[in-house]
Design a protein around this motif. Structure first.
Motif, PDB file in Angstrom:
ATOM      1  N   MET A   1      39.203  54.269  46.959  1.00  0.00           N
ATOM      2  CA  MET A   1      39.916  54.559  45.722  1.00  0.00           C
ATOM      3  C   MET A   1      41.319  55.143  45.916  1.00  0.00           C
ATOM      4  O   MET A   1      42.232  54.554  45.381  1.00  0.00           O
ATOM      5  CB  MET A   1      39.349  55.188  44.764  1.00  0.00           C
ATOM      6  CG  MET A   1      38.100  54.664  44.163  1.00  0.00           C
ATOM      7  SD  MET A   1      37.338  55.704  43.000  1.00  0.00           S
ATOM      8  CE  MET A   1      35.675  54.918  43.119  1.00  0.00           C
TER       9      MET A   1
ATOM     10  N   GLU B   1      40.105  49.967  46.464  1.00  0.00           N
ATOM     11  CA  GLU B   1      39.310  49.674  45.238  1.00  0.00           C
ATOM     12  C   GLU B   1      39.970  50.266  44.159  1.00  0.00           C
ATOM     13  O   GLU B   1      40.820  51.408  44.052  1.00  0.00           O
ATOM     14  CB  GLU B   1      37.791  50.321  45.608  1.00  0.00           C
ATOM     15  CG  GLU B   1      37.066  49.579  46.588  1.00  0.00           C
ATOM     16  CD  GLU B   1      35.674  50.304  46.565  1.00  0.00           C
ATOM     17  OE1 GLU B   1      35.594  51.333  45.798  1.00  0.00           O
ATOM     18  OE2 GLU B   1      34.961  49.848  47.392  1.00  0.00           O
ATOM     19  N   PRO B   2      39.709  49.822  43.015  1.00  0.00           N
ATOM     20  CA  PRO B   2      40.178  50.173  41.622  1.00  0.00           C
ATOM     21  C   PRO B   2      39.496  51.647  41.595  1.00  0.00           C
ATOM     22  O   PRO B   2      38.444  51.861  41.812  1.00  0.00           O
ATOM     23  CB  PRO B   2      39.930  49.367  40.762  1.00  0.00           C
ATOM     24  CG  PRO B   2      38.818  48.442  41.275  1.00  0.00           C
ATOM     25  CD  PRO B   2      38.954  48.547  42.658  1.00  0.00           C
TER      26      PRO B   2
ATOM     27  N   THR C   1      37.076  53.950  39.586  1.00  0.00           N
ATOM     28  CA  THR C   1      36.296  53.759  38.860  1.00  0.00           C
ATOM     29  C   THR C   1      35.129  54.838  38.930  1.00  0.00           C
ATOM     30  O   THR C   1      35.426  55.716  39.926  1.00  0.00           O
ATOM     31  CB  THR C   1      35.453  52.401  39.166  1.00  0.00           C
ATOM     32  OG1 THR C   1      34.658  52.183  38.292  1.00  0.00           O
ATOM     33  CG2 THR C   1      35.038  52.344  40.623  1.00  0.00           C
ATOM     34  N   THR C   2      34.367  54.926  37.944  1.00  0.00           N
ATOM     35  CA  THR C   2      33.454  55.984  38.060  1.00  0.00           C
ATOM     36  C   THR C   2      32.249  55.560  39.188  1.00  0.00           C
ATOM     37  O   THR C   2      31.985  54.283  39.499  1.00  0.00           O
ATOM     38  CB  THR C   2      32.520  56.185  36.598  1.00  0.00           C
ATOM     39  OG1 THR C   2      32.129  54.983  36.286  1.00  0.00           O
ATOM     40  CG2 THR C   2      33.581  56.603  35.722  1.00  0.00           C
TER      41      THR C   2
ATOM     42  N   ASN D   1      33.692  61.688  37.741  1.00  0.00           N
ATOM     43  CA  ASN D   1      33.854  60.558  36.902  1.00  0.00           C
ATOM     44  C   ASN D   1      34.592  61.147  35.630  1.00  0.00           C
ATOM     45  O   ASN D   1      35.005  60.291  35.036  1.00  0.00           O
ATOM     46  CB  ASN D   1      32.427  60.127  36.641  1.00  0.00           C
ATOM     47  CG  ASN D   1      31.414  59.461  37.697  1.00  0.00           C
ATOM     48  OD1 ASN D   1      32.367  58.962  38.807  1.00  0.00           O
ATOM     49  ND2 ASN D   1      30.239  59.247  37.552  1.00  0.00           N
TER      50      ASN D   1
ATOM     51  N   VAL E   1      38.132  60.730  36.502  1.00  0.00           N
ATOM     52  CA  VAL E   1      38.511  59.303  36.672  1.00  0.00           C
ATOM     53  C   VAL E   1      38.614  58.769  34.959  1.00  0.00           C
ATOM     54  O   VAL E   1      39.735  58.325  34.647  1.00  0.00           O
ATOM     55  CB  VAL E   1      37.402  58.393  37.104  1.00  0.00           C
ATOM     56  CG1 VAL E   1      37.598  57.223  37.000  1.00  0.00           C
ATOM     57  CG2 VAL E   1      37.269  58.764  38.571  1.00  0.00           C
ATOM     58  N   VAL E   2      37.832  59.112  34.126  1.00  0.00           N
ATOM     59  CA  VAL E   2      37.903  58.823  32.764  1.00  0.00           C
ATOM     60  C   VAL E   2      39.218  59.391  32.290  1.00  0.00           C
ATOM     61  O   VAL E   2      39.926  58.536  31.428  1.00  0.00           O
ATOM     62  CB  VAL E   2      36.696  59.139  31.943  1.00  0.00           C
ATOM     63  CG1 VAL E   2      36.937  59.072  30.522  1.00  0.00           C
ATOM     64  CG2 VAL E   2      35.507  58.577  32.693  1.00  0.00           C
TER      65      VAL E   2
ATOM     66  N   LYS F   1      42.146  57.440  33.205  1.00  0.00           N
ATOM     67  CA  LYS F   1      42.393  56.057  32.833  1.00  0.00           C
ATOM     68  C   LYS F   1      43.040  56.379  31.407  1.00  0.00           C
ATOM     69  O   LYS F   1      43.617  55.504  31.032  1.00  0.00           O
ATOM     70  CB  LYS F   1      41.066  55.517  32.683  1.00  0.00           C
ATOM     71  CG  LYS F   1      40.876  54.675  34.021  1.00  0.00           C
ATOM     72  CD  LYS F   1      39.537  53.764  34.026  1.00  0.00           C
ATOM     73  CE  LYS F   1      39.062  53.281  35.277  1.00  0.00           C
ATOM     74  NZ  LYS F   1      38.130  52.386  35.338  1.00  0.00           N
TER      75      LYS F   1
END
Length: 182
Positions: A149, A154-155, A157-158, A175, A178-179, A182
């Motif tokens: 990532m 890779e994008p 993501t969780t 995670n 990441v949230v 975003k």
């Protein structure tokens, strides 16, 4: 009435010649008072006086020692000796075996214990290594995913949470990051 038994009579001491089959070992029957060898597996030693130059032998004779011990024989060889008294005859019997021969089984056993301990340590290390790899596999997988990532292959993501321990807590916190990003 008097009886005479020759010391060379095979019925009396004949078995001594066969008894010391180990190289460097010997058997003696010694007169306690005269300190003369009455019988021996080596016929040349019969009627020889026990060597006064061996301090351990002299001390054991003075103390009327019975049992086993380690000493040096008149030839300078370290021997394991056992002495037993024959009280009715005022004699004692001495059996001697060189320590290099007597302790071979102990040395072999020691070597076996060392080799066994080394092998068990090696196998324990391998099992522990495999167990740690299995336990830390999710952390390794998460680390590789995070690297992909950050490289952009890779994008962002969780990651799936597979465990409810410290590794699962670490992935849960990732995670959240990441949230928030975003």
């Amino acid at each position: 009435v008097m009886g005479i038994i020759p010391l060379s009579d095979t019925d009396v001491f004949g078995q001594l010649e066969k008894a010391s089959a180990v190289p460097g070992s010997y058997l003696l029957v010694v007169s306690r008072h005269e300190r003369r060898i009455v019988a021996a597996d080596d016929k040349k030693r019969i009627l020889e006086t026990v060597n006064d130059k061996v301090p351990l032998t002299n001390r054991r004779i003075r103390e009327k020692f019975e049992g086993a011990g380690i000493g040096v024989n008149p030839h300078g060889v370290e021997v394991l000796t056992v002495r037993r008294t024959l009280p009715r005859a005022a004699w004692y019997v001495v059996a001697a075996v060189p320590t290099k021969v007597a302790f071979v089984p102990i040395v072999n056993l020691k070597l076996q214990v060392i080799v066994t301990a080394a092998l068990l340590t090696f196998f324990a290390f391998v099992i522990l290594l495999l167990l740690l790899r299995r336990l830390l596999a999710p952390l390794d997988a998460a680390g590789q995913a995070m690297r992909r990532m950050t490289d952009g292959s890779e994008p962002l993501t969780t990651l799936p949470i597979q465990r409810r321990d410290e590794i699962g807590q670490l992935i849960r916190n990732f995670n959240k990051l990441v949230v928030e990003r975003k």
